[in-house]
Design an enzyme around this catalytic site. Sequence first.
Site, PDB file in Angstrom:
ATOM      1  N   ARG A  40       0.840  -1.191   0.000  1.00  0.00           N
ATOM      2  CA  ARG A  40       0.000   0.000   0.000  1.00  0.00           C
ATOM      3  C   ARG A  40       0.877   1.244   0.000  1.00  0.00           C
ATOM      4  NH1 ARG A  40      -2.043  -0.776   6.239  1.00  0.00           N
ATOM      5  NH2 ARG A  40      -0.179   0.044   7.272  1.00  0.00           N
ATOM      6  N   ASP A  60      -3.333   1.358  -4.082  1.00  0.00           N
ATOM      7  CA  ASP A  60      -4.339   1.703  -3.071  1.00  0.00           C
ATOM      8  C   ASP A  60      -5.538   0.786  -3.306  1.00  0.00           C
ATOM      9  OD1 ASP A  60      -6.369   2.794  -1.495  1.00  0.00           O
ATOM     10  OD2 ASP A  60      -5.560   4.824  -1.683  1.00  0.00           O
ATOM     11  N   LEU A  61      -5.621  -0.289  -2.539  1.00  0.00           N
ATOM     12  CA  LEU A  61      -6.630  -1.312  -2.793  1.00  0.00           C
ATOM     13  C   LEU A  61      -8.045  -0.847  -2.479  1.00  0.00           C
ATOM     14  CD1 LEU A  61      -4.720  -4.447  -1.445  1.00  0.00           C
ATOM     15  CD2 LEU A  61      -4.776  -3.492  -3.757  1.00  0.00           C
ATOM     16  N   LYS A  62      -8.177   0.161  -1.634  1.00  0.00           N
ATOM     17  CA  LYS A  62      -9.517   0.669  -1.319  1.00  0.00           C
ATOM     18  C   LYS A  62     -10.067   1.526  -2.456  1.00  0.00           C
ATOM     19  CE  LYS A  62      -8.984   0.681   3.716  1.00  0.00           C
ATOM     20  NZ  LYS A  62      -9.022   1.517   4.947  1.00  0.00           N
ATOM     21  N   GLY A  81      -3.049 -11.955   4.241  1.00  0.00           N
ATOM     22  CA  GLY A  81      -2.994 -12.215   5.668  1.00  0.00           C
ATOM     23  C   GLY A  81      -3.912 -11.331   6.473  1.00  0.00           C
ATOM     24  N   TYR A  82      -5.047 -10.937   5.877  1.00  0.00           N
ATOM     25  CA  TYR A  82      -6.004 -10.081   6.579  1.00  0.00           C
ATOM     26  C   TYR A  82      -6.870 -10.893   7.538  1.00  0.00           C
ATOM     27  CZ  TYR A  82      -4.935  -6.867   2.712  1.00  0.00           C
ATOM     28  OH  TYR A  82      -4.304  -6.070   1.791  1.00  0.00           O
ATOM     29  N   ARG A  89     -14.717  -7.549   1.891  1.00  0.00           N
ATOM     30  CA  ARG A  89     -15.241  -6.176   1.900  1.00  0.00           C
ATOM     31  C   ARG A  89     -14.528  -5.295   0.879  1.00  0.00           C
ATOM     32  NH1 ARG A  89     -15.002  -6.924   7.531  1.00  0.00           N
ATOM     33  NH2 ARG A  89     -13.193  -5.532   7.720  1.00  0.00           N
ATOM     34  N   HIS A 124      -1.017 -12.546  18.578  1.00  0.00           N
ATOM     35  CA  HIS A 124       0.342 -12.646  18.077  1.00  0.00           C
ATOM     36  C   HIS A 124       0.829 -14.069  18.299  1.00  0.00           C
ATOM     37  CE1 HIS A 124       1.373  -8.660  16.684  1.00  0.00           C
ATOM     38  NE2 HIS A 124       0.855  -8.112  17.774  1.00  0.00           N
ATOM     39  N   TYR A 128      -1.110 -17.622  19.845  1.00  0.00           N
ATOM     40  CA  TYR A 128      -1.494 -18.798  19.067  1.00  0.00           C
ATOM     41  C   TYR A 128      -0.859 -20.065  19.630  1.00  0.00           C
ATOM     42  CZ  TYR A 128      -2.314 -14.817  15.983  1.00  0.00           C
ATOM     43  OH  TYR A 128      -2.695 -13.596  15.483  1.00  0.00           O
ATOM     44  N   ASP A 154       4.677 -17.908  14.073  1.00  0.00           N
ATOM     45  CA  ASP A 154       4.811 -17.113  12.849  1.00  0.00           C
ATOM     46  C   ASP A 154       5.475 -17.889  11.709  1.00  0.00           C
ATOM     47  OD1 ASP A 154       3.591 -14.905  13.872  1.00  0.00           O
ATOM     48  OD2 ASP A 154       5.411 -13.752  14.208  1.00  0.00           O
TER      49      ASP A 154
END
Length: 357
Positions: A40, A60-62, A81-82, A89, A124, A128, A154
């Site tokens: 971004r 800008d993905l939005k 990784g959202y 959305r 984090h 996990y 991770d």
Amino acid sequence: MPSEGPLAGIKVVELAGLAPAPFGCMILADLGADVVLVDRPGGTGPVGPLQRGRRRVTLDLKKNPEELLALIAEADVLVEGYRPGVAERLGFGPDDCEKINPRLVYARMTGWGQSGPLAKAAGHDIDYIAISGALEPIGRPGERPHAPINLLGDFAGGGMLLAVGVLAALLERTTSGRGQVVDAAMVDGSSLLMTFLHGFAADGKWPGSRGENLLDGGAPFYDTYEASDGRFLAVGALEPQFYAALLKGLALDDDPTLPAQFDTAAWPELRRRFEDRFKSRPRDEWAAIFEPMDACVTPVLSPTEAPTHPHNRAREAFIEVDGVTQPAPAPRFTRTKTNEPKPLRPATVAEILTTWQ
């Protein structure tokens, strides 16, 4: 120069993130995939070894998701990784992508996974591995669990699992002709890493509490010891022949007062004897003594020392990319050898599409 790795020709779109997904995509890039990092405006974090071997575009993905969709239409793999629901959305969830590219492997890297009561919660690595059961066994007796950096969640349970999932989906696609969603969750991956311990526990081979068992530092012949210079040796002399070599190297092989190897009640005394002996010489003297012996004793090297070790040098296990010394790609292949990784470099969507179409 075109990649010669085993994944040469595979096109990957990686949406910028931190730690696990970049590590998984680094593996894919190391193996020859053409990975495009979509960042971004302003970037998302430091650029370093985890981003090697990619081209980067800024979108800008939005405001303008069209260029991303154009890349996805030509890609073999998308990695994001959202948190669950965010990509949907923004207009590039799995259903959106399937319409324009039914062969796409859609890889999702999260901590908790795409379902379950914690799916949308923050977390984090340490959280996990706490839930998966991987954190509790790590530490010394009577002390609190010790976080093993962020390696288990991770990287091993996250990025590595992601890469395995992507490869499996790509292989399946060769017969079905269809893509699918890969739900890679760090809580699942770190739990998977504990499979052997569940087996040990079921067989009664993990009877003690934290730090009191065979492979968690409880056994004096599977632990680390401080040398006279404050540095350390790692001892893994489990089998009888290796244990015998350990005693010989420590000059304890003819001591009739030494407790038996598996006399667990005497382990504290055995540990004390080992500690006293290791503290009598500096680390590298011990390393030289044990080098010609099959005793499973090695010096504990720092990350900056590791590249200089003769074995690592002989295997060229470390390379330099953009002035930074870092691990070389692994594993190795006899025919489809990979190119030396290059630093992250800028590109445009038009340039990438020209090479992909």
